[in-house]
Design a protein around this motif. Structure first.
Motif, PDB file in Angstrom:
ATOM      1  N   ILE A 184       0.868  -1.161   0.000  1.00 16.30           N
ATOM      2  CA  ILE A 184       0.000   0.000   0.000  1.00 16.30           C
ATOM      3  C   ILE A 184       0.913   1.221   0.000  1.00 16.30           C
ATOM      4  O   ILE A 184       1.755   1.368   0.898  1.00 16.30           O
ATOM      5  N   ILE A 185       0.784   2.070  -1.003  1.00 16.30           N
ATOM      6  CA  ILE A 185       1.624   3.261  -1.104  1.00 16.30           C
ATOM      7  C   ILE A 185       0.736   4.490  -0.994  1.00 16.30           C
ATOM      8  O   ILE A 185      -0.103   4.744  -1.858  1.00 16.30           O
ATOM      9  N   ILE A 186       0.904   5.247   0.085  1.00 18.95           N
ATOM     10  CA  ILE A 186       0.119   6.449   0.328  1.00 18.95           C
ATOM     11  C   ILE A 186       0.933   7.655  -0.129  1.00 18.95           C
ATOM     12  O   ILE A 186       2.034   7.899   0.376  1.00 18.95           O
ATOM     13  N   GLY A 187       0.402   8.408  -1.077  1.00 19.26           N
ATOM     14  CA  GLY A 187       1.087   9.583  -1.592  1.00 19.26           C
ATOM     15  C   GLY A 187       0.446  10.860  -1.073  1.00 19.26           C
ATOM     16  O   GLY A 187      -0.754  11.087  -1.272  1.00 19.26           O
ATOM     17  N   LEU A 188       1.232  11.693  -0.416  1.00 22.46           N
ATOM     18  CA  LEU A 188       0.749  12.948   0.153  1.00 22.46           C
ATOM     19  C   LEU A 188       1.055  14.120  -0.776  1.00 22.46           C
ATOM     20  O   LEU A 188       1.991  14.062  -1.581  1.00 22.46           O
ATOM     21  N   HIS A 189       0.295  15.186  -0.628  1.00 24.69           N
ATOM     22  CA  HIS A 189       0.594  16.430  -1.346  1.00 24.69           C
ATOM     23  C   HIS A 189       0.987  17.490  -0.326  1.00 24.69           C
ATOM     24  O   HIS A 189       0.182  17.863   0.535  1.00 24.69           O
ATOM     25  N   THR A 190       2.230  17.985  -0.424  1.00 23.57           N
ATOM     26  CA  THR A 190       2.755  18.867   0.615  1.00 23.57           C
ATOM     27  C   THR A 190       2.820  20.336   0.191  1.00 23.57           C
ATOM     28  O   THR A 190       3.440  21.153   0.884  1.00 23.57           O
ATOM     29  N   TRP A 205      -7.713  12.485   6.115  1.00 27.06           N
ATOM     30  CA  TRP A 205      -7.672  11.410   5.120  1.00 27.06           C
ATOM     31  C   TRP A 205      -6.466  10.502   5.359  1.00 27.06           C
ATOM     32  O   TRP A 205      -6.586   9.263   5.296  1.00 27.06           O
ATOM     33  N   PHE A 206      -5.319  11.084   5.620  1.00 20.92           N
ATOM     34  CA  PHE A 206      -4.094  10.314   5.828  1.00 20.92           C
ATOM     35  C   PHE A 206      -4.223   9.398   7.044  1.00 20.92           C
ATOM     36  O   PHE A 206      -3.855   8.211   6.985  1.00 20.92           O
ATOM     37  N   ILE A 207      -4.736   9.907   8.131  1.00 31.74           N
ATOM     38  CA  ILE A 207      -4.925   9.087   9.330  1.00 31.74           C
ATOM     39  C   ILE A 207      -5.854   7.923   9.023  1.00 31.74           C
ATOM     40  O   ILE A 207      -5.607   6.771   9.434  1.00 31.74           O
ATOM     41  N   SER A 208      -6.919   8.198   8.287  1.00 33.15           N
ATOM     42  CA  SER A 208      -7.859   7.141   7.917  1.00 33.15           C
ATOM     43  C   SER A 208      -7.206   6.093   7.020  1.00 33.15           C
ATOM     44  O   SER A 208      -7.449   4.880   7.183  1.00 33.15           O
ATOM     45  N   GLU A 209      -6.340   6.521   6.090  1.00 31.65           N
ATOM     46  CA  GLU A 209      -5.663   5.576   5.202  1.00 31.65           C
ATOM     47  C   GLU A 209      -4.639   4.723   5.955  1.00 31.65           C
ATOM     48  O   GLU A 209      -4.458   3.540   5.649  1.00 31.65           O
ATOM     49  N   LEU A 210      -3.957   5.306   6.932  1.00 32.28           N
ATOM     50  CA  LEU A 210      -3.049   4.516   7.766  1.00 32.28           C
ATOM     51  C   LEU A 210      -3.817   3.432   8.515  1.00 32.28           C
ATOM     52  O   LEU A 210      -3.393   2.269   8.565  1.00 32.28           O
ATOM     53  N   LYS A 211      -4.947   3.807   9.091  1.00 29.36           N
ATOM     54  CA  LYS A 211      -5.765   2.835   9.825  1.00 29.36           C
ATOM     55  C   LYS A 211      -6.283   1.748   8.894  1.00 29.36           C
ATOM     56  O   LYS A 211      -6.274   0.556   9.228  1.00 29.36           O
ATOM     57  N   ASN A 212      -6.748   2.152   7.716  1.00 26.63           N
ATOM     58  CA  ASN A 212      -7.269   1.172   6.755  1.00 26.63           C
ATOM     59  C   ASN A 212      -6.198   0.175   6.352  1.00 26.63           C
ATOM     60  O   ASN A 212      -6.464  -1.026   6.244  1.00 26.63           O
ATOM     61  N   ALA A 213      -4.984   0.668   6.121  1.00 26.51           N
ATOM     62  CA  ALA A 213      -3.896  -0.226   5.725  1.00 26.51           C
ATOM     63  C   ALA A 213      -3.592  -1.230   6.828  1.00 26.51           C
ATOM     64  O   ALA A 213      -3.378  -2.421   6.560  1.00 26.51           O
ATOM     65  N   ALA A 214      -3.550  -0.757   8.063  1.00 26.16           N
ATOM     66  CA  ALA A 214      -3.222  -1.644   9.178  1.00 26.16           C
ATOM     67  C   ALA A 214      -4.323  -2.661   9.444  1.00 26.16           C
ATOM     68  O   ALA A 214      -4.042  -3.829   9.766  1.00 26.16           O
ATOM     69  N   GLU A 215      -5.570  -2.241   9.300  1.00 25.87           N
ATOM     70  CA  GLU A 215      -6.700  -3.116   9.641  1.00 25.87           C
ATOM     71  C   GLU A 215      -7.037  -4.096   8.520  1.00 25.87           C
ATOM     72  O   GLU A 215      -7.345  -5.261   8.775  1.00 25.87           O
ATOM     73  N   ASN A 216      -6.966  -3.629   7.275  1.00 31.64           N
ATOM     74  CA  ASN A 216      -7.430  -4.442   6.150  1.00 31.64           C
ATOM     75  C   ASN A 216      -6.322  -5.031   5.289  1.00 31.64           C
ATOM     76  O   ASN A 216      -6.580  -5.930   4.490  1.00 31.64           O
ATOM     77  N   HIS A 217      -5.090  -4.536   5.462  1.00 34.83           N
ATOM     78  CA  HIS A 217      -3.982  -5.046   4.654  1.00 34.83           C
ATOM     79  C   HIS A 217      -2.733  -5.258   5.515  1.00 34.83           C
ATOM     80  O   HIS A 217      -1.645  -4.783   5.167  1.00 34.83           O
ATOM     81  N   PRO A 218      -2.861  -5.953   6.629  1.00 33.91           N
ATOM     82  CA  PRO A 218      -1.691  -6.131   7.503  1.00 33.91           C
ATOM     83  C   PRO A 218      -0.591  -6.985   6.896  1.00 33.91           C
ATOM     84  O   PRO A 218       0.538  -6.991   7.389  1.00 33.91           O
ATOM     85  N   ASP A 219      -0.922  -7.693   5.810  1.00 33.24           N
ATOM     86  CA  ASP A 219       0.048  -8.568   5.157  1.00 33.24           C
ATOM     87  C   ASP A 219       0.801  -7.862   4.034  1.00 33.24           C
ATOM     88  O   ASP A 219       1.555  -8.505   3.296  1.00 33.24           O
ATOM     89  N   LYS A 220       0.612  -6.548   3.898  1.00 34.73           N
ATOM     90  CA  LYS A 220       1.269  -5.799   2.835  1.00 34.73           C
ATOM     91  C   LYS A 220       2.232  -4.770   3.414  1.00 34.73           C
ATOM     92  O   LYS A 220       2.047  -4.280   4.532  1.00 34.73           O
ATOM     93  N   ALA A 221       3.253  -4.440   2.625  1.00 31.97           N
ATOM     94  CA  ALA A 221       4.149  -3.356   3.005  1.00 31.97           C
ATOM     95  C   ALA A 221       3.374  -2.047   2.973  1.00 31.97           C
ATOM     96  O   ALA A 221       2.496  -1.852   2.127  1.00 31.97           O
ATOM     97  N   LEU A 222       3.689  -1.153   3.898  1.00 36.37           N
ATOM     98  CA  LEU A 222       3.028   0.145   3.969  1.00 36.37           C
ATOM     99  C   LEU A 222       4.077   1.238   3.763  1.00 36.37           C
ATOM    100  O   LEU A 222       5.006   1.382   4.560  1.00 36.37           O
ATOM    101  N   ILE A 223       3.931   1.980   2.671  1.00 37.42           N
ATOM    102  CA  ILE A 223       4.906   2.992   2.276  1.00 37.42           C
ATOM    103  C   ILE A 223       4.212   4.349   2.218  1.00 37.42           C
ATOM    104  O   ILE A 223       3.087   4.452   1.718  1.00 37.42           O
TER     105      ILE A 223
END
Length: 371
Positions: A184-190, A205-223
């Motif tokens: 899961i690759i989360i791209g931010l706009h700074t 949105w970013f906090i929600s995406e971090l939570k989603n990755a941890a809860e629904n995709h714990p078997d994937k790398a998080l970048i």
């Protein structure tokens, strides 16, 4: 504790620039909330995914370095021994054009130099891509050209492409999440300000995406990818206090930390590691030497213009750096029945133009086994 292992570590400039007035209102999204894009042809990427990453490839004085960077990455694509070793895409860390995000800059600074690159190119926008030229004869909106090139609803001819064969990308927004079988690759706009700025809407949105990755995709790398570098030891920008505080606040709010943070903005290569009290060691990697002719050297830690003792640097160590050559990253995420790893190699562009292959300068491995 401040590292003295190789003589350098992250710095903060003692006199910081206050340019928040440069903030640009984000454009409307091209896709629907929560701005996720499933990687095409994902069935072929279930056991191994290889991709390139670099930033700050634009430039107004010469396209030589952009062309050499693209050529070296294309060489790795065509030179792969097996299909699974071919990079599936390039993830651009921003600053595609300089010094403003005008459509007129894309043909010479991006589309022509990267015409030789055979894989798809995804991107987050940099500060120069986002900024608006007040002297432009034809007024335009912030990120108008970037959105046309990367945030379209379907692949289409880029109207300012001057004959380029590359079609527009279909990213759902200027901040977005790539979903693939292995990562899961989360791209931010700074945004535009020198040290970056992220508004409340994107933070939530970013906090929600971090939570989603941890809860629904714990078997994937998080970048996590962002243009402005949180940590840097360079003379031009130094570290970004706003980006450090943004990330740390989001990590606390979500209870989730990624496996790696990649950024550009600084025109060199730096690899930091930050040791957290919960035992996690998080790599922060700067890869912004993709083509702009001016490279950023590291700062003298004894220079009074820089602060090296900030509490923000607790647990931080600079592991390796290259500030005198252009280059790019090749990332390989591989899962077997016995292991799960993210491997990164930073390649530098040879000084000798007759040398056909880049030089492997740095290598790192993130063990994700057992996640």
């Amino acid at each position: 504790m401040i590292s003295t292992k190789i003589g350098y570590n992250a710095v903060l400039k003692t006199e910081l620039v206050d340019d928040l007035h440069k903030y640009q209102v984000p454009p409307a999204p091209a896709g629907s909330f929560p701005y996720r894009l499933q990687l095409a042809h994902e069935d072929s990427l279930k056991s191994k995914m290889v991709f390139h990453m670099t930033g700050d490839t634009g430039g107004t004085t010469s396209s030589e370095q952009q062309e050499r960077t693209a050529k070296q990455m294309a060489g790795q694509y065509y030179g792969a021994d097996q299909k699974e070793d071919q990079p599936a895409f390039l993830y651009h860390l921003g600053d595609i054009v300089y010094h403003f995000g005008e459509a007129a800059g894309y043909a010479d600074q991006f589309l022509a130099p990267f015409e030789c690159y055979p894989a798809p190119i995804y991107a987050i926008a940099g500060n120069h891509d986002t900024d608006v030229n007040p002297d432009c004869e034809e007024p335009y909106e912030s990120l108008e050209a970037f959105s046309a090139a990367f945030c379209n609803t379907s692949p289409t001819t880029i109207y300012f492409g001057k004959g380029s064969n590359r079609k527009s990308q279909v990213q759902p927004h200027i901040y977005w999440t790539m979903e693939s079988p292995l990562a899961i690759i989360i791209g931010l706009h700074t945004n535009v300000p020198k040290y970056g700025y992220i508004n409340r809407e994107q933070r939530n949105w970013f906090i929600s995406e971090l939570k989603n990755a941890a809860e629904n995709h714990p078997d994937k790398a998080l970048i996590v990818c962002m243009h402005h570098a949180p940590y840097s030891a360079d003379v031009n920008h130094g570290s970004s206090k706003p980006m450090i505080e943004f990330l740390e606040g989001a990590f606390r709010a979500s209870g989730v930390k990624p496996d790696a943070v990649f950024s550009g903005h600084v025109h060199n290569y730096q690899r930091f590691s930050k040791q957290y009290q919960d035992g996690k060691s998080l790599p922060y990697i700067v890869a912004g030497a993709g083509g702009f002719d001016e490279l950023h050297q590291l700062a003298d830690p004894l220079d009074v213009a820089y602060d090296i003792r900030s509490q923000l640097f607790e647990g931080l160590q600079l592991e390796n750096y290259c500030d005198d050559r252009h280059g790019f990253l090749k990332i390989s995420i591989e899962k077997t029945p016995f292991s799960f790893t993210l491997n990164g190699t930073y390649y530098t562009i040879p000084f000798d133009r007759q040398i056909e292959k880049p030089t492997a300068f740095d290598h790192f491995t993130i063990d994700l086994t057992g996640r």
